[in-house]
Design a protein around this motif. Sequence first.
Motif, short mmCIF file in Angstrom:
data_model
loop_
_atom_site.label_atom_id
_atom_site.label_comp_id
_atom_site.label_asym_id
_atom_site.label_seq_id
_atom_site.Cartn_x
_atom_site.Cartn_y
_atom_site.Cartn_z
N LEU A 12 57.15 -12.46 -44.85
CA LEU A 12 55.91 -13.20 -44.61
C LEU A 12 55.38 -12.77 -43.25
O LEU A 12 56.08 -12.89 -42.25
N ASN A 13 54.17 -12.22 -43.22
CA ASN A 13 53.64 -11.69 -41.95
C ASN A 13 54.61 -10.69 -41.32
O ASN A 13 54.85 -10.71 -40.11
N GLU A 14 55.22 -9.87 -42.18
CA GLU A 14 56.12 -8.78 -41.76
C GLU A 14 57.44 -9.26 -41.16
O GLU A 14 58.15 -8.49 -40.51
N ILE A 15 57.78 -10.53 -41.38
CA ILE A 15 59.05 -11.07 -40.88
C ILE A 15 59.83 -11.63 -42.06
O ILE A 15 59.29 -12.39 -42.87
N GLY A 16 61.10 -11.26 -42.17
CA GLY A 16 61.94 -11.76 -43.25
C GLY A 16 62.26 -13.23 -43.06
O GLY A 16 62.83 -13.63 -42.05
N HIS A 17 61.85 -14.05 -44.03
CA HIS A 17 62.10 -15.49 -44.00
C HIS A 17 63.12 -15.88 -45.06
O HIS A 17 63.01 -15.45 -46.22
N TRP A 18 64.09 -16.70 -44.66
CA TRP A 18 65.06 -17.25 -45.61
C TRP A 18 64.40 -18.38 -46.39
O TRP A 18 63.77 -19.26 -45.81
N ILE A 19 64.49 -18.32 -47.71
CA ILE A 19 64.04 -19.45 -48.52
C ILE A 19 65.11 -19.77 -49.56
O ILE A 19 65.94 -18.93 -49.92
N LYS A 20 65.07 -21.00 -50.03
CA LYS A 20 66.00 -21.45 -51.07
C LYS A 20 65.24 -22.37 -52.01
O LYS A 20 64.47 -23.22 -51.56
N ILE A 21 65.45 -22.19 -53.30
CA ILE A 21 64.79 -23.01 -54.30
C ILE A 21 65.84 -23.75 -55.12
O ILE A 21 66.85 -23.17 -55.54
N GLU A 22 65.62 -25.04 -55.31
CA GLU A 22 66.49 -25.88 -56.14
C GLU A 22 65.62 -26.72 -57.07
O GLU A 22 64.50 -27.08 -56.71
N GLY A 23 66.12 -27.04 -58.22
CA GLY A 23 65.43 -27.95 -59.12
C GLY A 23 64.21 -27.36 -59.79
O GLY A 23 63.31 -28.10 -60.22
N SER A 24 64.15 -26.03 -59.93
CA SER A 24 62.97 -25.41 -60.55
C SER A 24 62.81 -25.85 -62.01
O SER A 24 61.69 -25.88 -62.53
N SER A 25 63.92 -26.22 -62.65
CA SER A 25 63.85 -26.66 -64.06
C SER A 25 63.12 -27.99 -64.20
O SER A 25 62.69 -28.35 -65.31
N ASN A 26 62.96 -28.72 -63.10
CA ASN A 26 62.23 -29.99 -63.16
C ASN A 26 60.73 -29.77 -63.38
O ASN A 26 60.04 -30.68 -63.83
N LYS A 27 60.25 -28.58 -63.00
CA LYS A 27 58.84 -28.20 -63.22
C LYS A 27 57.84 -29.21 -62.65
O LYS A 27 56.83 -29.52 -63.27
N THR A 28 58.16 -29.72 -61.46
CA THR A 28 57.24 -30.63 -60.78
C THR A 28 56.37 -29.84 -59.80
O THR A 28 56.60 -28.65 -59.58
N VAL A 29 55.38 -30.52 -59.23
CA VAL A 29 54.70 -29.94 -58.07
C VAL A 29 55.80 -29.63 -57.06
O VAL A 29 56.61 -30.51 -56.73
N PRO A 30 55.91 -28.38 -56.56
CA PRO A 30 56.99 -28.06 -55.62
C PRO A 30 56.90 -28.90 -54.35
O PRO A 30 55.81 -29.17 -53.84
N LEU A 31 58.07 -29.32 -53.87
CA LEU A 31 58.19 -30.03 -52.60
C LEU A 31 58.75 -29.06 -51.57
O LEU A 31 59.91 -28.65 -51.67
N VAL A 32 57.93 -28.64 -50.61
CA VAL A 32 58.38 -27.71 -49.57
C VAL A 32 58.89 -28.51 -48.38
O VAL A 32 58.21 -29.40 -47.86
N ILE A 33 60.12 -28.20 -47.96
CA ILE A 33 60.75 -28.90 -46.83
C ILE A 33 60.51 -28.10 -45.55
O ILE A 33 60.78 -26.89 -45.51
N ILE A 34 60.02 -28.78 -44.51
CA ILE A 34 59.68 -28.11 -43.24
C ILE A 34 60.58 -28.69 -42.14
O ILE A 34 60.52 -29.88 -41.83
N HIS A 35 61.42 -27.84 -41.58
CA HIS A 35 62.41 -28.31 -40.61
C HIS A 35 61.82 -28.53 -39.22
O HIS A 35 60.72 -28.10 -38.90
N GLY A 36 62.61 -29.18 -38.40
CA GLY A 36 62.19 -29.49 -37.03
C GLY A 36 62.72 -28.52 -36.01
O GLY A 36 63.02 -27.37 -36.28
N GLY A 37 62.86 -29.02 -34.81
CA GLY A 37 63.30 -28.22 -33.66
C GLY A 37 62.44 -28.52 -32.46
O GLY A 37 62.67 -29.51 -31.78
N PRO A 38 61.40 -27.70 -32.22
CA PRO A 38 61.14 -26.41 -32.84
C PRO A 38 62.33 -25.45 -32.68
O PRO A 38 63.01 -25.49 -31.67
N GLY A 39 62.54 -24.65 -33.72
CA GLY A 39 63.63 -23.68 -33.67
C GLY A 39 64.86 -24.09 -34.44
O GLY A 39 65.91 -23.45 -34.32
N GLY A 40 64.76 -25.18 -35.24
CA GLY A 40 65.92 -25.66 -35.99
C GLY A 40 66.16 -24.88 -37.27
O GLY A 40 65.77 -23.72 -37.40
#
Length: 293
Positions: A12-40
Motif C-alpha cells: 500500500l503506497n509502496e510499503i508492505g502492510h501486514w493484514i489478516k482476515i477472519e470470518g470471511s464466510s460470514n459475508k457481512t460488511v467488513p469490520l476493519v480494526i484500526i490499532h492505537g499507539g501511535p505505532g502499536g
Amino acid sequence: MKYIDGEYQLFLNEIGHWIKIEGSSNKTVPLVIIHGGPGGNHYVFERTAGPKLAEERTVIYYEQRGCGRSELPFSEDAYSIKLLIEDFYCLLEQLGIKKVDILGYSFGGELALEIAFAYPEIINKIVLSAPSLMFSNTVLKTQLQGFKTIGDSKFLERMEKVLSQNMSIKEKWEKVWALADSKIVDRFLFEDQKVAKYNRWLWENSGLSNTGKMMEALQMNPPCTPLEKRLNQIKHHTLILTGIYDRNTGLKISNIFKQELSNSKLEKFKNSAHFPDLEEEKKFVTTTLDFLR
C-alpha cells in the motif's frame, strides 16, 4: 483480490502492510480494526476480542506503516495523518471493498474519524474504543492527573519535582512518562492487575515493539485544522466505548466526542480503564456486535 481468511502482506503506497482476515464466510460488511499507539499493533486484540467478533462478522486487521509486522517507510519522517488515510484507502481498493465498518481503539479511534472525515462515502458505522485526541493538551492533562491517582509515594515525589519545573505541559508530560516503570504503567492502563499481567505477557510474547518514530513524526506534523474542530461534520452512526477509570484518554475526551458527533452513543464500562476490550471483553464484544447488526 478476493478476500478470504488468512494473513497477507499487501503493498500500500509502496510499503508492505501486514493484514489478516477472519470470518470471511460470514459475508457481512467488513469490520476493519484500526490499532492505537501511535505505532502499536494488533497482536493482543487478534488473540482476545477479535476472534469473538469474527464469529459473527467479517473482520480485517491491518497494521499501519512502520508498525508491528508491517514494513518501515523509506524515511523516518514518512508518517502523517494524510499518509495513514491514503494507506487505508489503498487497502480497500486492493481488496475490492466499497464500504466498511471501522473499529478504532485509542489512537486508532482518532484515525478512524480522520478516515471517515476524508472519505465519508466508504464508511458505514464507526466504533471508537477509548478514543484519543493526541494533538490536544486535554489528553496530556488527563494522563498527568491519572498518574497522580495510581503512583506510589516515590513516583509521586519525583513527579511533583517535574511538575514544579518551568517547562511546557508537553515537556512535563514526556518527563513523567519517562519516570514510569512497567508496574506504574500497568496500574495506569488497567484496573484489574491480573488482566494487566496477561496483557504484558502477550506484549512480550509478540516480539513487537513501538519504535516511537510515528508518534514523533505525527507530533511534528499535526493536521492544519485539529480533528476536534471538525468532529461536528462527521455524521456516521458512531458507538463510543470507554472505561470509567480510563486514565490515558479518559471520559473527558469521550464526552467531547459524544457532544460533537451528532449521531453517536456513549457506552461506559464500569470495571475498566483504557482497555474495556480486555477488562470487560464479553460486554465489549456483545455491545459492539449489537451495534453493528
